[in-house]
Design an enzyme around this catalytic site. Structure first.
Site, mmCIF file in Angstrom:
data_model
loop_
_atom_site.group_PDB
_atom_site.id
_atom_site.type_symbol
_atom_site.label_atom_id
_atom_site.label_comp_id
_atom_site.label_asym_id
_atom_site.label_seq_id
_atom_site.Cartn_x
_atom_site.Cartn_y
_atom_site.Cartn_z
ATOM 1 N N GLU A 1 0.831 -1.198 0.000
ATOM 2 C CA GLU A 1 0.000 0.000 0.000
ATOM 3 C C GLU A 1 0.874 1.260 0.000
ATOM 4 O O GLU A 1 0.554 2.253 -0.657
ATOM 5 C CB GLU A 1 -0.936 -0.024 1.213
ATOM 6 C CG GLU A 1 -2.129 0.900 1.091
ATOM 7 C CD GLU A 1 -3.251 0.541 2.071
ATOM 8 O OE1 GLU A 1 -3.652 -0.647 2.147
ATOM 9 O OE2 GLU A 1 -3.719 1.423 2.792
ATOM 10 N N GLU B 1 2.056 1.725 -3.406
ATOM 11 C CA GLU B 1 0.937 2.175 -4.245
ATOM 12 C C GLU B 1 0.717 3.671 -4.056
ATOM 13 O O GLU B 1 0.515 4.414 -5.025
ATOM 14 C CB GLU B 1 -0.339 1.390 -3.895
ATOM 15 C CG GLU B 1 -1.502 1.751 -4.828
ATOM 16 C CD GLU B 1 -2.826 1.108 -4.416
ATOM 17 O OE1 GLU B 1 -2.835 0.291 -3.471
ATOM 18 O OE2 GLU B 1 -3.849 1.442 -5.030
ATOM 19 N N CYS C 1 -8.558 -2.047 4.028
ATOM 20 C CA CYS C 1 -8.439 -3.290 4.815
ATOM 21 C C CYS C 1 -9.654 -3.599 5.668
ATOM 22 O O CYS C 1 -9.743 -4.673 6.247
ATOM 23 C CB CYS C 1 -7.177 -3.282 5.660
ATOM 24 S SG CYS C 1 -6.749 -1.685 6.289
ATOM 25 N N SER D 1 -7.491 2.005 -2.384
ATOM 26 C CA SER D 1 -6.281 1.228 -2.651
ATOM 27 C C SER D 1 -6.680 -0.126 -3.224
ATOM 28 O O SER D 1 -7.702 -0.697 -2.839
ATOM 29 C CB SER D 1 -5.504 1.034 -1.349
ATOM 30 O OG SER D 1 -4.617 -0.056 -1.476
ATOM 31 N N LYS E 1 -15.763 -9.604 7.994
ATOM 32 C CA LYS E 1 -14.715 -10.458 7.415
ATOM 33 C C LYS E 1 -15.312 -11.747 6.860
ATOM 34 O O LYS E 1 -14.771 -12.360 5.945
ATOM 35 C CB LYS E 1 -13.658 -10.789 8.467
ATOM 36 C CG LYS E 1 -12.719 -9.634 8.792
ATOM 37 C CD LYS E 1 -11.662 -9.402 7.724
ATOM 38 C CE LYS E 1 -10.854 -8.142 7.994
ATOM 39 N NZ LYS E 1 -10.107 -7.689 6.819
ATOM 40 N N GLU F 1 -16.394 -10.807 3.537
ATOM 41 C CA GLU F 1 -15.232 -10.602 2.675
ATOM 42 C C GLU F 1 -14.669 -11.936 2.186
ATOM 43 O O GLU F 1 -14.378 -12.115 0.997
ATOM 44 C CB GLU F 1 -14.152 -9.823 3.437
ATOM 45 C CG GLU F 1 -12.933 -9.489 2.587
ATOM 46 C CD GLU F 1 -11.810 -8.840 3.402
ATOM 47 O OE1 GLU F 1 -11.282 -7.823 2.967
ATOM 48 O OE2 GLU F 1 -11.475 -9.376 4.485
ATOM 49 N N CYS G 1 -10.454 -1.763 14.571
ATOM 50 C CA CYS G 1 -10.789 -3.189 14.704
ATOM 51 C C CYS G 1 -10.970 -3.627 16.155
ATOM 52 O O CYS G 1 -11.714 -4.564 16.432
ATOM 53 C CB CYS G 1 -9.716 -4.040 14.046
ATOM 54 S SG CYS G 1 -9.489 -3.614 12.318
#
Lengths: 574, 425
Positions: free
Chosen positions: A280, A283, A300, A320, A359, A362, A505
């Site tokens: 990242e 990037e 993320c 990203s 998650k 995901e 998180c």
């Protein structure tokens, strides 16, 4: 501050003006039972469990909603109070699926606890629960209307913290239900699966979708090599499931407990968090250098991804292309590690322990299958589910000796750990980007401007003469503000970290129950202590990451990275 | 008391004599002269006059109107709001509808005076949605008052701005409860909330708000006209002025009557209502409406007087009197009342939402003859809990009729306990 003197149960107590009777009673050592009250939410006063007697008042008063007034005489356990409180609990139980032993929150339920504490063993009223279908349409959260006590905590969480209002009251009188608009399924509305509702639900009306059995199946299947990764935030909260103080760091015990359960290898998501920073960071530098879309947004947090895909798809180019650390891990597990240990990808069963319900969504995405067929992460368990699994196995967590992660994906830095707190990804990125760009060593690794619970934080960094502005936002109501800023062209940032959940998180929807800022601050404190305690605190100094590039990936943003570690998200507006 | 004294007419004095859609008719009978006088007074003097009159709210709770006005005047925060609660939904009540349909300007004049006294520039009349004729009549009257310059900016060159907006309810009974009414105007779903703070300091859009019943506002011009002192001579020590009574049920002449407070219930039923048809015996009388208490015929000499009612743990609420003769089945009446409240509960708080469902289950057992002694005890517990722990007046008052039946007609329940109960544990 003006102090108010009141008498509670014949005990004089002095409290600041504006203190509720509920909180004043706490100061006298008395916990008044309550269900709809939540310390960080607006007072709702609808459950009526916390009623008390105030001398001179015609009726009982809800202690959560009643401010102490000078000279008030309050009694919290007269027969009048006890009878009303018991009756209210019995009324709730009479419209509740009372099969406690079959309940996901057996022994972790506020209604059950209060009933037990005040001596209600059964309801004298007729059970009128309408056996409604359980809503399993979301891959992350499950809604069981038959358990709902209509306290409204989930509604406030979704509306105030996340700014989404997916859930609200529908109907009136005994037809009142908490549901998405028009009674639609959760899976059919623009829910982001963050699970914040489940963190504040006092009963089992909203819970994470439970996937424990699948993991037991895999562990007991000799054909499978079962590996597990643990997210940064889990190590500072799992202890709460076993009665430890919030903020206890239990990394070593957690690793030991996972081995006890039978996982073949115990790895750390922090490793791929470090890897994320490398990818990242490069990037970002590439976008700055080549005039790419800025500000770049972190990618993320899957709840956040669900948000931008469904609410701001026009801003997707800002995102990203990096996969989340969970999915980078999953892709490497099947696309690299399997080969390295001489196994076929389908023989690897990859489990992740996450503080997060989104998650689960995901891991289920089509984008997250490197072979196009099988999920890179087979099962996601939340912190709460791991707690349950360990209890199922009779693991005495507190007594376990600390153990270390396995190689090669067990080695990580403090930069990986701080991914668990709001501002952590930004701080980790700055530690690396600064050194990559300037070639100098950072004097202080602590970027305090991006830490803490303020909703939107800003900082400026001098990268060899170029001032780079960055911002950090957590919870979706704050994310929305930042998105509007970008749309209006007023966001002069190069890089923005966004976390779906309040506090990052550590405040995730799969974390131990509570959902208060008090809890979040303790966990955040632990995250930074864990960072400080590690010998390596910069992602680019992680030797295992370096080795991975040398042996396999070759270079950041390279061909293999592109294939395994990056992806694109899409417009999923509903 | 002769029928003439009985019918002391203030608020209904123009009924039948003027056309409701004619502001000139209202003016020619003395209307809008009082507010002109009031606009030359200070707010404090007006409030002091109201306090002297002893006027108490006519919506049921009976809070002293002068005190409420004073509280709004003193309250910090602008803008201030004044709201006329015309969401008349209590079964058995129709007085507000008739006030609106027969003399709309009386309400408006009362509101203007109250607004001026408290320094309020924004008014609402919250009218029950089903009251189509009332809504139309009030809207016409408001427009007429605007044309005359009695509403709008710089009223009669005094520098005082005030206007009134009509807001109609969506049919929910609980929106007559002042907090539900407030959130309904704000565009939210009408549900009650906890108090304090009260609307006088934190009402509509969290600003100081005076909410009064239609009948309360109608009293204001009369008090300002005759003076608070003179007004206070009508009625009893604790209840001043007249009361509109909605007489219904088993009476020869049901309808709206205006009587001086202090009149006995018997007098209203017999002297004004012509008694019960065919000289049947009265079984019970419900006061105030569905949420009010019931009394047996032995208590009909009670007066419409706060002190006397309170002394008997009763209230006459908004003034409805529902007469039920010996033919009725008491439990069936109670069942209808509870079914009504169960339908109208907003569902927010546990005692009301869950309690009414359970109350209905218990009542049905008594009606079917399957109830046990334990059911009777449970009914008692439920009545107590709903009355004590519900968040608003709806849940608190819903079991009032059952409670009074248990007190005055205990045989209605005890006589229906399943006989096998004696052998069960």
């Amino acid at each position: 501050m003006n102090m108010i003197n009141v008498k509670i149960n014949n005990r004089q107590v002095s409290v600041p003006e504006g203190t509720s009777i509920l909180n004043a009673a706490k100061k006298t050592g008395v916990t008044i039972p309550n269900l709809c009250y939540h310390p960080d939410q607006e007072v709702k006063a609808n459950c009526r469990v916390c009623v008390v007697e105030v001398e001179g008042a015609r009726t009982l008063q809800a202690s959560c909603a009643t401010e102490c007034k000078e000279g008030m005489i309050i009694r919290t356990n007269t027969n009048r109070v006890r009878n009303a409180r018991k009756t209210v609990i019995e009324l709730l139980l009479a419209n509740h699926d009372m099969n406690c032993t079959a309940c996901k929150k057996n022994n972790n339920c506020s209604l059950q606890e209060i009933a037990a504490n005040i001596g209600v063993r059964e309801s004298r009223f007729t059970n009128v629960v309408r056996n409604q279908e359980i809503d399993t349409s979301s891959p992350a959260i499950e809604r069981n209307q038959n358990k709902c006590i209509k306290c409204g905590r989930c509604i406030q969480m979704c509306a105030e913290v996340q700014g989404l209002s997916i859930l609200d009251y529908i109907g009136r009188s005994d037809d009142v239900e908490v549901k998405p608009a028009y009674g639609w399924y959760l899976g059919d509305v623009a829910c982001v699966a963050c699970g914040q509702c489940s963190v504040v639900c006092p009963v089992a009306a909203i819970t994470e979708k439970e996937d424990i059995e699948e993991v037991w199946e895999a562990i007991n299947n000799p054909a499978k090599t079962v590996i597990v990764q643990t997210a940064p935030a889990v190590r500072v909260s799992l202890g709460e499931e076993f009665g430890m103080e919030p903020g206890e760091i239990v990394t070593g015990k957690m690793v030991a407990s996972l081995r006890t359960l039978g996982f073949d290898s115990v790895f750390d998501t922090d490793f791929t968090a470090d890897l994320t920073i490398i990818e990242e960071g490069h990037e970002l530098l590439q976008r700055i250098k080549e005039g790419g879309t800025l500000p770049m947004l972190t990618s993320c947090s899957p709840g956040w991804i669900n948000f931008i895909e469904q609410y701001y798809p026009e801003l997707l180019p800002h995102l990203s292309t990096c996969k989340s650390p969970q999915q980078m891990f999953g892709a490497l597990a099947k696309g690299y590690y399997a080969g390295k240990i001489g196994k076929k990808p389908e023989d690897i069963f990859s489990v992740s322990i996450m503080p997060c319900t989104a998650k689960k969504f995901e891991a289920d995405r089509d984008e997250m299958k490197v072979d196009g067929k099988n999920a890179d992460v087979d099962v996601v368990l939340t912190t709460r589910e791991l707690g349950k699994m360990l209890k199922q196995a009779g693991v005495d967590f507190n007594k376990l000796e600390e153990e270390d992660y396995d190689a090669p994906f067990g080695l990580s830095t403090g930069a990986g750990v701080i991914f668990g707190a709001t501002g952590g990804v930004m701080e980790a990125a700055l530690r690396t980007v600064y050194e990559v760009v300037t070639g100098e060593t950072l004097e202080s690794l602590d970027f305090n401007m991006v830490r803490g619970l303020e909703g939107i934080k800003e900082a400026e960094v001098d990268l060899a003469g170029t001032i780079v502005k960055v911002a950090v936002a957590h919870s979706l109501s704050n994310a929305r503000k930042v998105m509007e800023l970008i749309k209006s062209g007023k966001a002069e940032y190069a890089f923005i970290e966004i976390m779906c959940c309040p506090g990052g998180c550590i405040g995730g929807g799969g974390q131990p129950l509570g959902g208060t800022d008090e809890l979040r601050l303790k966990r955040i404190d632990a995250i930074y202590r864990a960072d400080k305690g590690l010998p390596l605190r910069k992602s680019h100094e992680n030797p295992a990451v370096k080795q991975l590039y040398d042996e396999f990936l070759e270079k950041p943003l390279g061909e293999k990275s592109h294939h395994l570690l990056h992806t694109h998200y899409k417009n999923r507006k509903k | 008391m002769s029928n003439d004294t009985l019918s002391k007419k203030l608020l209904t004095s123009r009924f039948g004599k003027i056309k409701a859609d004619s502001i000139d008719d209202y003016v020619s009978t003395g209307g809008y002269s009082v507010f002109k006088k009031a606009l030359s007074m200070s707010g404090d003097d007006i409030i002091s006059e109201i306090k002297t009159s002893g006027l108490k709210g006519r919506g049921g709770a009976g809070f002293p109107t002068g005190l409420k006005m004073d509280s709004v005047k003193q309250a910090e925060g602008t803008p201030k709001y004044i709201i006329c609660n015309a969401d008349e939904g209590e079964p058995g009540n129709f007085k507000d509808r008739l006030l609106m349909e027969n003399d709309p300007h009386q309400i408006i004049e009362g509101m203007i005076i109250s607004a001026f006294a408290t320094g309020t520039n924004h008014g609402y009349i919250f009218i029950r949605g089903e009251y189509i004729k009332s809504i139309r009549t009030i809207e016409i009257a408001l427009e007429q008052a605007r044309v005359k310059g009695y509403l709008g900016d710089n009223i009669l060159d005094t520098g005082f701005d005030f206007d009134i907006v009509v807001h109609t309810g969506g049919g929910s009974y609980v929106c007559g409860e002042e907090f539900a009414l407030l959130v309904s105007i704000e565009g939210k779903s009408g549900r009650a909330t906890y108090k304090p703070p009260f609307p006088t300091t934190c009402g509509l859009y969290n600003k100081p708000t005076q909410i009064n019943n239609v009948e309360t506002f109608c009293n204001i011009p009369h008090i300002m006209d005759m003076g608070g002192e003179e007004f206070s001579k009508i009625g009893t020590d604790s209840s001043k002025g007249t009361k509109l009574v909605c007489l219904s049920g088993n009476v020869v002449k049901p309808g709206l009557y205006e009587v001086p407070l202090g009149t006995t219930i018997r007098s209203i039923i017999d002297d004004l209502g012509g008694g019960v048809p065919n000289n049947r015996e009265i079984k019970m009388v419900q006061l105030g409406g569905a949420s009010g208490p019931v009394i047996p015929k032995s208590m009909l000499d009670l007066k419409l007087c706060v002190k006397e009612m309170n002394g008997n743990d009763l209230s006459f609420g908004s003034g409805a009197i529902i007469v039920m003769d010996e033919r009725i089945r008491v439990l069936d009446i109670l069942k209808r009342i509870i079914e009504f409240f169960r339908h109208e509960s907003c569902g927010k708080c546990t005692p009301c939402r869950e309690g009414l469902t359970q109350m209905l289950i218990l009542l049905n057992r008594f009606i079917e003859g399957t109830a046990t002694k334990q059911d009777l005890a449970l009914l008692d517990v439920l009545i107590e809990t709903m009355g004590q722990a519900s968040i608003c007046g709806l849940g608190q008052a819903a079991p009032t009729a059952i409670k009074k039946v248990l007190k005055y007609f205990p045989e209605e329940f005890e006589g229906r306990i399943h006989s096998m109960d004696s052998v069960t544990v």
